[in-house]
Design an enzyme around this catalytic site. Sequence first.
Site, PDB file in Angstrom:
ATOM      1  N   CYS A 333      65.421  43.952  68.159  1.00 16.30           N
ATOM      2  CA  CYS A 333      66.338  44.881  67.501  1.00 16.30           C
ATOM      3  C   CYS A 333      67.192  45.635  68.540  1.00 16.30           C
ATOM      4  CB  CYS A 333      65.554  45.824  66.596  1.00 16.30           C
ATOM      5  SG  CYS A 333      66.566  46.621  65.333  1.00 16.30           S
ATOM      6  N   HIS A 431      61.832  42.423  62.990  1.00 11.58           N
ATOM      7  CA  HIS A 431      60.586  43.043  63.436  1.00 11.58           C
ATOM      8  C   HIS A 431      59.399  42.295  62.836  1.00 11.58           C
ATOM      9  CE1 HIS A 431      62.380  46.738  65.128  1.00 11.58           C
ATOM     10  NE2 HIS A 431      63.247  46.669  64.139  1.00 11.58           N
TER      11      HIS A 431
END
Length: 485
Positions: A333, A431
């Site tokens: 991310c 994630h």
Amino acid sequence: MSRALMIQGTGSDVGKSLIVAGLARAFANRGVRVAPFKPQNMSNNAAVTADGGEIGRAQALQARAARLTPLVDMNPVLLKPQGASGAQIVAQGRMIGQANARDYQELKPTLMPRVLESFARLKAQSDLVLVEGAGSAAEINLRKNDIANMGFAREADAPVALVGDIDRGGVIAQIIGCKAALDEEDAAMIQGFIVNKFRGDASLFDEGMRFIAERTGWRALGLVPYFDEAARLPAEDAFGLRAQRRDKSEGVLIAVPLLPHIANFDDLDPLKAEAGAQVVFLQPGEALPAETRLVILPGSKATLADLKALRDNGWDIDILAHARRGGRVFGVCGGYQMLGRFIRDPDGVEGAAGEAPGLGLLDVETTLTGAKTLTRVAGHALAFDAPFAGYEMHVGETAGADCARPVLRYEDGRADGAASRNGRVMGAYAHGLFADDALRASLLRLIGAAPSALHYEDRIEETLDALAAHCARHIDLDALWEMAR
């Protein structure tokens, strides 16, 4: 009639979240339809819900303990710290703006209706709602407009069990001090107390329990021994990471720079659980160990600010040298964004507007935008030839030549991530990747580590069952049920 019970604490990190998770599984095991609820949470460790929003990671774990799918109503107000700019405010799963600490105090009355609305929906679906407070029950400086502790308890008529932490010392003063600090009407909401994290011979604290009960007039609900397996469950905040050091003498080294605004760091928990790997969080000023095989740049709530911190600590130089030597780097991310050539935040989405060059290890560039992606994802990890399931939670769009070599392919056909030409530097937005046993094993083999037979998701379930049994042994569940109303 649905019931509610609130678990408040004498302070932060006394174990409220863990106790709520244990009680949720324990009551669920009794056939009770139980739901977790936290009116206000402050954490950069968040989870994407089934209804397309985000809540604190602790409430997602508590939902799992209750055998429920996480919903935004379980944590209607989530504050995500962004440093000097204050915190991002998430209401019922959606970002509604930013505020500093003082301005937020004035905003809270407008959030109480949403909190009560979410609470009412959960109550309508449940036999018991377990409500978790935030910080200390006795933060009287914040009592005006409170939505997190006694303000909510009074508004919702939720009786309170107060948790104190004996491991940090002074638990008698903690609990009796809360009674002294609270006004009479707030103190009257507390029906009993729990002493948590006890070590040693429990009989030595019998007199302490009696003394607290006599001085407060509150019922003693349990003396709970320290639960050693707690480290196997996702943590709510990053405070514990600042004290972590190597706990193994063997295993391939995976280094993670401890960024000031690190987010969703539970991504790393499955790797920490592997016997053949050492996950080390680099403390500020600490150099990257020469024996590092893999550097993971974690998620960030303030990517440009954390990129600056990366450089201020000299980690950029270490990581670039590591890559030149053939070491592997993986960005998740915000960490993925840092690996590119440039990051731009023209509208100040994550703080002050600005831009900065990235590490340049991937031929991509990122522009942060106001639109936030929140979705659960699954698919195939092309770089590891393994399935995955996880979630996206980010602002920004990333594009560039290295995106032609995506790391992931989602079930809907979308690609995510980028890889360098030699495949040693990779990044992706998703994630939760390392929780998949096959993907994790493939990654470990790439860096020369021996994968174990660990089934990570099964271990989480086993730990929640053990936590429930622990709570049922040491807390009077029948008394809690009677207290709830």
